[in-house]
Design a protein around this motif. Structure first.
Motif, mmCIF file in Angstrom:
data_model
loop_
_atom_site.group_PDB
_atom_site.id
_atom_site.type_symbol
_atom_site.label_atom_id
_atom_site.label_comp_id
_atom_site.label_asym_id
_atom_site.label_seq_id
_atom_site.Cartn_x
_atom_site.Cartn_y
_atom_site.Cartn_z
ATOM 1 N N ASP A 32 -1.552 17.810 74.026
ATOM 2 C CA ASP A 32 -1.336 18.655 72.873
ATOM 3 C C ASP A 32 -1.835 20.039 73.287
ATOM 4 N N MET A 33 -1.167 21.074 72.851
ATOM 5 C CA MET A 33 -1.495 22.421 73.301
ATOM 6 C C MET A 33 -2.961 22.791 73.067
ATOM 7 N N GLU A 34 -3.497 22.492 71.908
ATOM 8 C CA GLU A 34 -4.896 22.852 71.652
ATOM 9 C C GLU A 34 -5.838 22.085 72.572
ATOM 10 N N GLU A 35 -5.520 20.830 72.845
ATOM 11 C CA GLU A 35 -6.313 20.041 73.795
ATOM 12 C C GLU A 35 -6.242 20.680 75.185
ATOM 13 N N PHE A 36 -5.055 21.123 75.574
ATOM 14 C CA PHE A 36 -4.858 21.733 76.886
ATOM 15 C C PHE A 36 -5.713 22.986 77.044
ATOM 16 N N MET A 37 -5.882 23.736 75.961
ATOM 17 C CA MET A 37 -6.646 24.989 75.988
ATOM 18 C C MET A 37 -8.146 24.750 76.191
ATOM 19 N N HIS A 38 -8.617 23.515 76.043
ATOM 20 C CA HIS A 38 -10.044 23.232 76.118
ATOM 21 C C HIS A 38 -10.418 22.439 77.365
ATOM 22 N N GLY A 39 -9.914 22.837 78.503
ATOM 23 C CA GLY A 39 -10.304 22.194 79.754
ATOM 24 C C GLY A 39 -9.148 21.961 80.705
ATOM 25 N N PRO A 40 -8.111 21.223 80.270
ATOM 26 C CA PRO A 40 -7.010 20.976 81.191
ATOM 27 C C PRO A 40 -6.291 22.235 81.671
ATOM 28 N N HIS A 41 -6.471 23.363 80.956
ATOM 29 C CA HIS A 41 -5.875 24.626 81.415
ATOM 30 C C HIS A 41 -6.370 24.995 82.815
ATOM 31 N N ARG A 42 -7.487 24.414 83.214
ATOM 32 C CA ARG A 42 -8.036 24.689 84.548
ATOM 33 C C ARG A 42 -7.178 24.104 85.663
ATOM 34 N N THR A 43 -6.204 23.271 85.288
ATOM 35 C CA THR A 43 -5.300 22.715 86.298
ATOM 36 C C THR A 43 -4.171 23.688 86.652
ATOM 37 N N ILE A 44 -4.086 24.807 85.944
ATOM 38 C CA ILE A 44 -3.061 25.801 86.274
ATOM 39 C C ILE A 44 -3.548 26.592 87.488
ATOM 40 N N VAL A 45 -3.031 26.228 88.625
ATOM 41 C CA VAL A 45 -3.324 26.933 89.873
ATOM 42 C C VAL A 45 -1.994 27.243 90.541
ATOM 43 N N ASN A 46 -2.045 27.994 91.621
ATOM 44 C CA ASN A 46 -0.834 28.475 92.257
ATOM 45 C C ASN A 46 0.190 27.383 92.567
ATOM 46 N N HIS A 47 -0.257 26.209 92.998
ATOM 47 C CA HIS A 47 0.688 25.168 93.397
ATOM 48 C C HIS A 47 0.848 24.067 92.355
ATOM 49 N N SER A 48 0.339 24.285 91.144
ATOM 50 C CA SER A 48 0.511 23.283 90.101
ATOM 51 C C SER A 48 1.859 23.480 89.414
ATOM 52 N N TYR A 49 2.272 22.455 88.693
ATOM 53 C CA TYR A 49 3.530 22.506 87.953
ATOM 54 C C TYR A 49 3.220 22.310 86.479
ATOM 55 N N LEU A 50 3.886 23.091 85.637
ATOM 56 C CA LEU A 50 3.608 23.070 84.212
ATOM 57 C C LEU A 50 4.919 23.198 83.440
ATOM 58 N N ILE A 51 5.134 22.278 82.503
ATOM 59 C CA ILE A 51 6.268 22.364 81.579
ATOM 60 C C ILE A 51 5.690 22.580 80.186
ATOM 61 N N MET A 52 6.188 23.602 79.495
ATOM 62 C CA MET A 52 5.708 23.922 78.159
ATOM 63 C C MET A 52 6.868 23.858 77.174
ATOM 64 N N VAL A 53 6.640 23.190 76.052
ATOM 65 C CA VAL A 53 7.655 23.053 75.009
ATOM 66 C C VAL A 53 7.299 24.036 73.901
ATOM 67 N N GLU A 54 8.156 25.030 73.723
ATOM 68 C CA GLU A 54 7.895 26.110 72.769
ATOM 69 C C GLU A 54 8.904 26.071 71.625
ATOM 70 N N THR A 55 8.389 25.912 70.421
ATOM 71 C CA THR A 55 9.234 25.896 69.229
ATOM 72 C C THR A 55 8.506 26.631 68.111
ATOM 73 N N LYS A 56 9.170 26.764 66.977
ATOM 74 C CA LYS A 56 8.523 27.347 65.803
ATOM 75 C C LYS A 56 7.472 26.372 65.288
ATOM 76 N N GLY A 57 6.450 26.904 64.655
ATOM 77 C CA GLY A 57 5.450 26.042 64.048
ATOM 78 C C GLY A 57 4.077 26.648 64.099
ATOM 79 N N ALA A 58 3.104 25.878 63.654
ATOM 80 C CA ALA A 58 1.727 26.352 63.525
ATOM 81 C C ALA A 58 1.109 26.743 64.859
ATOM 82 N N GLY A 59 1.599 26.207 65.969
ATOM 83 C CA GLY A 59 1.038 26.536 67.277
ATOM 84 C C GLY A 59 1.831 27.568 68.053
ATOM 85 N N GLU A 60 2.793 28.190 67.406
ATOM 86 C CA GLU A 60 3.717 29.099 68.083
ATOM 87 C C GLU A 60 3.007 30.245 68.813
#
Length: 141
Positions: A32-60
């Motif tokens: 879940d995006m808020e969960e990702f913001m509290h630690g797992p965001h540290r996995t974003i490094v140069n050679h990591s892969y990330l897919i993000m689902v962006e839609t309208k809503g409270a987390g936009e």
């Protein structure tokens, strides 16, 4: 690889994770995006892969911020979006309010998981462990 969604599209991210794991046989995590913001965001490094689902809503707004940050840290990102136009790293999905477009986003994961194994020379039908099904009892032999 990490897949991040929010609201109705957190389960969509989970389904995408399962499909990629099944077909590509690589480690994939979903958040879940808020969960990702509290630690797992540290996995974003140069050679990591990330897919993000962006839609309208409270987390936009938070998702827009995450996308902006991720773009500055890795080129290996894919955005599946009802808000952004298509480009080399964004797949645009039309906005359908009755379903929040989740069904069409799941189809995108299905298409990705049909083509990537073949492009990478994999047959995802070949089991990694031939004795798993019988040992674990997951299917009738």
């Amino acid at each position: 690889m990490s897949i991040v969604g929010f609201g109705i599209n957190y389960p969509t991210a989970r389904e995408g994770t399962l499909k990629i794991l099944e077909t590509m046989q690589i480690p994939v995590m979903n958040f879940d995006m808020e969960e990702f913001m509290h630690g797992p965001h540290r996995t974003i490094v140069n050679h990591s892969y990330l897919i993000m689902v962006e839609t309208k809503g409270a987390g936009e707004v938070l998702m827009k911020n995450l996308i902006h940050f991720a773009k500055s840290k890795t080129e290996n990102h894919l955005i599946i979006s009802t808000l952004q136009e298509a480009n080399q790293q964004t797949i645009h999905i039309g906005e359908y309010p009755m379903t929040s477009s989740w069904l069409n986003i799941v189809v995108i994961f299905q298409v990705i998981c049909t083509y990537l194994p073949e492009i990478n020379g994999m047959n995802s039908s070949d089991p990694i462990y031939g004795d798993f099904v019988t040992t674990a009892g997951t299917r009738i032999a």
